[in-house]
Design a protein around this motif. Structure first.
Motif, mmCIF file in Angstrom:
data_model
loop_
_atom_site.group_PDB
_atom_site.id
_atom_site.type_symbol
_atom_site.label_atom_id
_atom_site.label_comp_id
_atom_site.label_asym_id
_atom_site.label_seq_id
_atom_site.Cartn_x
_atom_site.Cartn_y
_atom_site.Cartn_z
ATOM 1 N N GLU A 11 19.239 19.439 63.483
ATOM 2 C CA GLU A 11 18.543 20.533 62.811
ATOM 3 C C GLU A 11 19.507 21.376 61.973
ATOM 4 O O GLU A 11 19.160 21.813 60.870
ATOM 5 N N GLU A 14 20.377 19.352 58.858
ATOM 6 C CA GLU A 14 19.238 19.374 57.939
ATOM 7 C C GLU A 14 19.150 20.714 57.211
ATOM 8 O O GLU A 14 18.912 20.757 55.997
ATOM 9 N N ALA A 15 19.357 21.802 57.921
ATOM 10 C CA ALA A 15 19.270 23.127 57.308
ATOM 11 C C ALA A 15 20.334 23.305 56.230
ATOM 12 O O ALA A 15 20.044 23.826 55.139
ATOM 13 N N ARG A 17 21.880 20.873 54.552
ATOM 14 C CA ARG A 17 21.557 19.972 53.440
ATOM 15 C C ARG A 17 20.460 20.568 52.573
ATOM 16 O O ARG A 17 20.553 20.587 51.342
ATOM 17 N N GLU A 18 19.413 21.063 53.204
ATOM 18 C CA GLU A 18 18.314 21.653 52.432
ATOM 19 C C GLU A 18 18.773 22.876 51.650
ATOM 20 O O GLU A 18 18.353 23.074 50.512
ATOM 21 N N TRP A 19 19.637 23.694 52.224
ATOM 22 C CA TRP A 19 20.168 24.866 51.517
ATOM 23 C C TRP A 19 20.957 24.427 50.288
ATOM 24 O O TRP A 19 20.793 24.988 49.197
ATOM 25 N N GLU A 21 20.650 21.616 48.596
ATOM 26 C CA GLU A 21 19.748 21.032 47.606
ATOM 27 C C GLU A 21 18.842 22.083 46.949
ATOM 28 O O GLU A 21 18.596 22.022 45.741
ATOM 29 N N ARG A 22 18.362 23.018 47.725
ATOM 30 C CA ARG A 22 17.377 23.980 47.235
ATOM 31 C C ARG A 22 18.006 25.197 46.557
ATOM 32 O O ARG A 22 17.523 25.667 45.531
ATOM 33 N N ALA A 40 25.573 17.129 49.960
ATOM 34 C CA ALA A 40 24.192 16.936 50.408
ATOM 35 C C ALA A 40 23.941 15.483 50.791
ATOM 36 O O ALA A 40 23.273 15.203 51.796
ATOM 37 N N ALA A 44 22.880 13.978 54.450
ATOM 38 C CA ALA A 44 21.706 13.118 54.603
ATOM 39 C C ALA A 44 22.083 11.830 55.342
ATOM 40 O O ALA A 44 21.319 11.336 56.185
ATOM 41 N N GLU A 47 22.458 12.689 58.973
ATOM 42 C CA GLU A 47 21.120 12.845 59.556
ATOM 43 C C GLU A 47 20.530 11.488 59.932
ATOM 44 O O GLU A 47 19.972 11.323 61.027
#
Length: 112
Positions: A11, A14-15, A17-19, A21-22, A40, A44, A47
């Protein structure tokens, strides 16, 4: 239940990586954009390895056992010595399955 509780390692990865990317990637330029994309992608990959690694390791061990070898070193030795020459199709199938498993972690787009 995990000794370390929540959030889990998966988790947290993932958080981050998402930060990246976003929030980071859209505003990054040049070298920073490239390195953000690389980071990123690395996350991934981690993950996917966390999600699939145990199942893939068990399948790999079972494939090696089906050939009568205990580990990768013994598998390589058996191939080099010609011990498995009469089982070419089985050896190829084991190697193909291992490569597919590795690719599904490293870059799933490369798996047939």
């Amino acid at each position: 239940m995990s000794l370390h509780g929540s959030p889990s390692s998966a988790e947290l990865i993932e958080a981050v990586r998402e930060w990246l990317e976003r929030d980071v990637l859209p505003s990054a330029e040049g070298r920073m954009r490239f390195h953000t994309r690389v980071a990123a992608n690395v996350l991934a990959t981690v993950e996917r390895e966390l999600a699939m690694g145990d199942v893939q390791e068990a399948a790999h061990r079972a494939r090696l056992e089906s050939l009568g070898v205990a580990d990768d070193a013994e598998f390589a030795r058996a191939i080099r010595s010609g011990e498995l020459d009469d089982r070419f199709d089985e050896v190829r199938s084991v190697i193909r399955a291992d490569v597919d498993d590795r690719l599904s972690v490293a870059n799933p787009r490369y798996v047939d």
